[in-house]
Design an enzyme around this catalytic site. Structure first.
Site, PDB file in Angstrom:
ATOM      1  N   LYS A  49      67.998  20.221  -4.051  1.00 23.84           N
ATOM      2  CA  LYS A  49      66.964  21.241  -3.873  1.00 23.84           C
ATOM      3  C   LYS A  49      65.604  20.617  -4.186  1.00 23.84           C
ATOM      4  O   LYS A  49      65.395  20.059  -5.278  1.00 23.84           O
ATOM      5  CB  LYS A  49      67.267  22.398  -4.828  1.00 23.84           C
ATOM      6  CG  LYS A  49      66.790  23.738  -4.371  1.00 23.84           C
ATOM      7  CD  LYS A  49      67.417  24.806  -5.255  1.00 23.84           C
ATOM      8  CE  LYS A  49      66.823  26.160  -4.997  1.00 23.84           C
ATOM      9  NZ  LYS A  49      67.265  27.134  -6.008  1.00 23.84           N
TER      10      LYS A  49
HETATM   11  O1  G3P Z   1      67.002  31.597  -5.777  1.00 23.31           O
HETATM   12  C1  G3P Z   1      65.747  31.694  -6.357  1.00 23.31           C
HETATM   13  C2  G3P Z   1      65.814  32.654  -7.474  1.00 23.31           C
HETATM   14  O2  G3P Z   1      66.571  32.118  -8.533  1.00 23.31           O
HETATM   15  C3  G3P Z   1      64.527  33.176  -7.945  1.00 23.31           C
HETATM   16  O3  G3P Z   1      64.796  34.494  -8.260  1.00 23.31           O
HETATM   17  O4  G3P Z   1      64.408  36.648  -9.299  1.00 23.31           O
HETATM   18  O5  G3P Z   1      63.432  34.556 -10.314  1.00 23.31           O
HETATM   19  O6  G3P Z   1      62.515  35.469  -8.200  1.00 23.31           O
HETATM   20  P1  G3P Z   1      63.722  35.330  -9.063  1.00 23.31           P
END
Ligand code: G3P
Length: 218
Positions: A87
């Site tokens: 990634k």
């Molecule tokens: O896959 C990306 C994710 O982990 C981010 O999620 O909820 O932190 O925006 P969030």
């Protein structure tokens, strides 16, 4: 559409795997830190443990921000297991690193995508997956799902092979709308996946079936 679980928590990964619908796992440095996984040796060992749990693509994120650092880390991560997908953030060095590792047969997930322009660049660089963060776009009073639809249209018109991996999913409805918008993959917290199961009419209907069966068989 493939289902990935977005966590570094082995228990949650196991629960998603036991459901029988899991195609892979994504992590990021915040999710690894949340599980208290620190230090290069522990991080690599944790990715290995995830690969041993799930037979599917496992995204492992680089920490380096310069080209040399990213390709070095990417190579080390890719050596853990054949299912590792490296990634890489959407930056200038990130795009160059994606091109380089792709040319060396390492698959990538280009992360932190917030615009169609970024999606075009990542596809041109050869990214295997592209991660638009739909929840974080919604947080800015914009529509994350609209971006998924726009990228899906562009990728179809241009014939790009990069798979759209809808990330930053926060709700079961995000999953449904990402599927409608043309996402190839959703990566979700376990709670959002389990949320898809729920409907009050299912619960009421099942209770009625069981009650009728009991009455007829007593
Ligand atoms: O896959 C990306 C994710 O982990 C981010 O999620 O909820 O932190 O925006 P969030």
């Amino acid at each position: 559409m493939k289902f990935f679980v977005d966590t570094a928590n082995l228990e949650q990964i196991r629960e998603a795997q036991d459901l029988g619908i899991l195609d892979g796992v994504t992590t990021n440095p915040s999710l690894m830190a949340k599980e208290g996984i620190t230090g290069e040796v522990n991080v690599l060992a944790h990715y290995k443990a995830i690969c041993e749990l799930v037979d599917g693509d496992i995204s492992a994120e680089v920490i380096g921000t310069d080209f040399e650092g990213m390709i070095k880390e990417g190579q080390a991560l890719a050596e853990i297991h054949e299912n590792i997908v490296v990634k890489v953030p959407m930056t200038k060095d990130g795009v160059t690193a994606i091109r380089w590792v792709t040319d060396h047969d390492i698959r990538t997930n280009c992360t932190l995508i917030f615009s169609a322009g970024q999606a075009i660049l990542a596809a041109k660089a050869g990214a295997t997956y592209l991660s638009p963060f739909i929840g974080r776009i919604d947080d800015m009073n914009w529509d994350g799902i609209e971006l998924i639809a726009q990228i899906a249209e562009i990728y179809t018109i241009q014939g790009y092979q990069t798979e759209i991996l809808a990330a930053s999913i926060r709700t079961p409805l995000h999953i449904v709308r990402a599927a409608e918008a043309g996402a190839d993959v959703v990566t979700c917290p376990l709670s959002s996946i389990l949320g898809l199961l729920k409907h009050p009419l299912t619960d009421i209907g099942l209770a009625q079936f069981l009650a009728d069966h009991k009455k007829a068989n007593s």
